[in-house]
Design an enzyme around this catalytic site. Structure first.
Site, short mmCIF file in Angstrom:
data_model
loop_
_atom_site.label_atom_id
_atom_site.label_comp_id
_atom_site.label_asym_id
_atom_site.label_seq_id
_atom_site.Cartn_x
_atom_site.Cartn_y
_atom_site.Cartn_z
N CYS A 128 -10.17 11.31 3.65
CA CYS A 128 -8.87 11.68 4.22
C CYS A 128 -7.89 10.52 4.06
O CYS A 128 -6.74 10.71 3.65
CB CYS A 128 -9.04 12.05 5.69
SG CYS A 128 -7.54 12.67 6.49
N CYS A 129 -8.36 9.30 4.37
CA CYS A 129 -7.51 8.12 4.20
C CYS A 129 -7.09 7.94 2.74
O CYS A 129 -5.97 7.52 2.46
CB CYS A 129 -8.25 6.87 4.67
SG CYS A 129 -8.48 6.72 6.46
N CYS A 210 -2.79 7.10 12.40
CA CYS A 210 -2.62 8.54 12.48
C CYS A 210 -3.03 9.03 13.88
O CYS A 210 -3.95 8.47 14.50
CB CYS A 210 -3.47 9.24 11.42
SG CYS A 210 -2.92 8.94 9.72
N CYS A 213 -6.71 9.73 14.80
CA CYS A 213 -7.61 8.58 14.64
C CYS A 213 -7.21 7.39 15.51
O CYS A 213 -7.67 6.26 15.27
CB CYS A 213 -7.66 8.16 13.18
SG CYS A 213 -8.26 9.47 12.08
N CYS A 238 -9.21 1.49 6.63
CA CYS A 238 -8.92 2.70 5.86
C CYS A 238 -8.99 2.45 4.36
O CYS A 238 -9.02 3.39 3.58
CB CYS A 238 -7.54 3.25 6.22
SG CYS A 238 -6.19 2.11 5.85
#
Length: 246
Positions: A128-129, A210, A213, A238
């Site tokens: 996702c990162c 985010c 997170c 990340c």
């Protein structure tokens, strides 16, 4: 109690650190100035909109340096962070560019892995990162020879040896002008110069990423305990500031 009330305590060597930071930024603006009139500067600030990066953005603007600023708008930022971004864009002398992930890549990832994929495994969280941060970062830095970050040695064990100037990447120099600053130094500067900052800092979010997170931390918890709190401490990056293995 505000973050300023709680944290604004300058270290005994703050004046020297500030002078060091200003000198580093001024020299960087000269070293990476545009090659031709009308070109963009060859150096830019990676602005997370956290306290450290707001200090650096303020210094770049106050010193009238020819250094750009960019923000990674991941599509998962808090409303407070987006509001701060809008205010920075409206007030910054230096141009503020915004880089977002490729929309189709995000859609495909969410459809395949679900909206809560980051909680399922480190691999999925890093995937996702990669989509939301790493790919946009590559575009932000594509035409740059150097970039500036708000990394500080005090932030975590993984960052304890952050240098002021990092030349480990042969392609781009990374400058960390606040490497020597304490958290108290950062907030002293914010208070002294009335620097705008994310109101989430007043709600015990020292490190803000985010929304899915990031959480507030409790008294006594590590500075970055609120980032990816479900993971082992060693995994809490990340990829933006992780050196490739040799």
């Amino acid at each position: 109690m505000s973050a300023i009330d709680l944290n604004a305590r300058a270290s005994s060597t703050f004046a020297e650190k500030l002078a060091e930071t200003q000198a580093l930024l001024q020299q960087a603006a000269l070293d990476y100035a545009p090659r031709n009139t009308g070109d963009a500067p060859r150096i830019t600030l990676a602005c997370s909109l956290g306290a450290e990066d707001m200090v650096l953005a303020h210094l770049i603007n106050r010193l009238k340096l020819d250094i750009g600023i960019f923000v990674l708008e991941t599509g998962q930022l808090h409303a407070e962070t987006l509001a701060l971004l809008a205010r920075l864009q409206a007030t910054s002398r230096a141009p503020v560019q915004v880089f977002a992930p490729v929309r189709e890549a995000v859609i495909q990832f969410v459809e395949r892995e679900g909206t809560d994929a980051m909680y399922q495994s480190i691999a999925l969280r890093k995937a996702c990162c990669a989509i939301r941060k790493m790919e946009p970062l590559s575009r932000a830095l594509a035409d740059k020879d150097a970039w500036i970050t708000g990394l500080r040695r005090e932030q975590s064990g993984a960052r304890a040896e952050v240098p002021l100037t990092d030349r480990s990447d042969a392609a781009k120099v990374k400058l960390n002008p606040l490497a020597n600053w304490t958290w108290g130094d950062v907030w002293h500067y914010i208070a002294d110069n009335k620097v705008d900052y994310n109101p989430l800092h007043d709600q015990f979010y020292p490190s803000i990423g985010c929304a899915p997170c990031t959480r507030a931390i409790s008294l006594g918890e590590d500075f970055r305990a609120g980032r990816w709190w479900w993971e082992d401490e060693a995994a809490k990056e990340c990829g933006l500031h992780v050196k490739a293995s040799l």
